[in-house]
Scaffold this motif. Structure first.
Motif, PDB file in Angstrom:
ATOM      1  N   TYR A  25       4.546   2.772  -5.371  1.00 54.54           N
ATOM      2  CA  TYR A  25       3.770   4.280  -6.404  1.00 54.54           C
ATOM      3  C   TYR A  25       3.906   3.516  -7.860  1.00 54.54           C
ATOM      4  O   TYR A  25       5.095   2.648  -7.671  1.00 54.54           O
ATOM      5  N   ILE A  46      -0.160   5.023 -11.276  1.00 54.21           N
ATOM      6  CA  ILE A  46      -0.545   6.515 -12.304  1.00 54.21           C
ATOM      7  C   ILE A  46      -0.250   6.298 -13.422  1.00 54.21           C
ATOM      8  O   ILE A  46       0.895   6.713 -13.704  1.00 54.21           O
ATOM      9  N   GLU A  86       0.989  -1.491   0.155  1.00 57.64           N
ATOM     10  CA  GLU A  86      -0.320  -0.059   0.154  1.00 57.64           C
ATOM     11  C   GLU A  86       0.586   0.990   0.231  1.00 57.64           C
ATOM     12  O   GLU A  86       0.103   1.962  -0.337  1.00 57.64           O
ATOM     13  N   CYS A 103      -0.745   2.140  -5.576  1.00 59.51           N
ATOM     14  CA  CYS A 103      -1.065   3.661  -6.464  1.00 59.51           C
ATOM     15  C   CYS A 103      -1.199   3.373  -7.413  1.00 59.51           C
ATOM     16  O   CYS A 103       0.347   3.516  -8.006  1.00 59.51           O
ATOM     17  N   LYS A 148      -5.289   4.010 -11.115  1.00 58.77           N
ATOM     18  CA  LYS A 148      -5.762   4.418  -9.900  1.00 58.77           C
ATOM     19  C   LYS A 148      -6.143   6.567 -10.278  1.00 58.77           C
ATOM     20  O   LYS A 148      -7.227   6.835  -9.455  1.00 58.77           O
ATOM     21  N   LYS A 149      -4.992   6.368 -10.566  1.00 56.74           N
ATOM     22  CA  LYS A 149      -4.816   7.902 -10.850  1.00 56.74           C
ATOM     23  C   LYS A 149      -4.184   8.497 -12.687  1.00 56.74           C
ATOM     24  O   LYS A 149      -3.779   7.119 -12.779  1.00 56.74           O
TER      25      LYS A 149
END
Length: 261
Positions: free
Chosen positions: A208, A227, A205, A225, A241-242
């Motif tokens: 990235y 990106i 978690e 995450c 997620k982004k």
């Protein structure tokens, strides 16, 4: 808790085909801020070590996930490597040459390519790939190979390369240039990232990843995450997620500043 951030190269940190052959100052500063706060920053790429230019060598990344996860290095230590079976490499080379396929064998430090493969060399020139770790003279018995790239000059070559997915290998195919990237099904950028996280004791978690290509999908959907760059296609973006801005607009720096820091 420390974080680990993984960056693709082409289309993410750089855009060599459109003149961005170095990490921009804005992106460099943002990545440096991550390190100053005690976080780890990595390159995660399909490229072998030989394809990293001086800007990437000299930046000071904490580690590298190379050749789609088949070779993972943290600082000066290799924590994982899995070369392709030597007998399979020999078989592939014989068939490449029978089918008029130009190829490069990507090793731990050096990559191996014949001087007469002008088409393949011209592709690497367009990406500003350095020549210092490319060798023409080598013995297959003495080198470990982690990934192969091929360019096909006719339909029969494309058909042969496309058939290789039926075995232990997987591939990415750039249909415009007839270029294939061939690698083991047991490794990916995501598997390399998981090995780095385990070695460093960082929970998933707190991880990235930035990427833009189809070979980034697994890592984007695996890390805490993912990106996607603004220049990624919609299919790749659907796994993130982004979504940040494009490589041309320093999307990496913008998302680091806005979200991670």
């Amino acid at each position: 808790m420390k974080k680990a951030i993984f960056f693709d190269i082409d289309g993410t940190l750089m855009d060599c085909l459109n003149g961005i052959t170095d990490i921009t100052d804005k992106v460099k500063k943002a990545i440096r801020k991550l390190q100053q706060k005690g976080n780890y920053v990595f390159i995660a790429t399909g490229r072998p070590y030989a394809f990293l230019n001086d800007a990437l060598y000299d930046f000071g990344f904490d580690g590298f996930v190379l050749t789609n996860g088949a070779y993972v290095k943290i600082k000066d230590r290799c924590i994982y490597k899995e070369p392709i079976d030597k007998e399979l490499i020999k078989e592939l080379v014989i068939n490449f040459e029978r089918n008029n396929i130009e190829y490069i064998l990507q090793g731990e430090i050096y990559s191996y390519i014949k001087d007469e493969y002008k088409k393949l060399h011209s592709i690497y020139d367009s990406y500003s790939i350095p020549k210092k770790y490319l060798q023409d003279d080598y013995n297959l018995e003495e080198v470990d190979i982690y990934k192969i790239e091929m360019v096909c000059n006719d339909k029969s070559g494309i058909e042969y390369c496309s058939s290789l997915i039926e075995g232990k290998l997987d591939y990415i195919h750039n249909e415009d240039g007839g270029l294939f990237e061939l690698y083991s099904k047991t490794n990916s950028k995501a598997s390399g990232i998981l090995r780095a996280l385990e070695y460093l004791g960082i929970p998933i978690e707190n991880s990235y990843a930035f990427g833009d290509g189809k070979n980034d999908i697994e890592m984007l959907s695996t890390v805490g995450c993912g990106i996607a760059m603004g220049n990624a296609d919609d299919y790749v973006k659907s796994y993130a997620k982004k979504i940040t801005d494009t490589v041309q607009n320093d999307g990496v720096a913008l998302e680091i500043e806005k979200f991670i820091l």
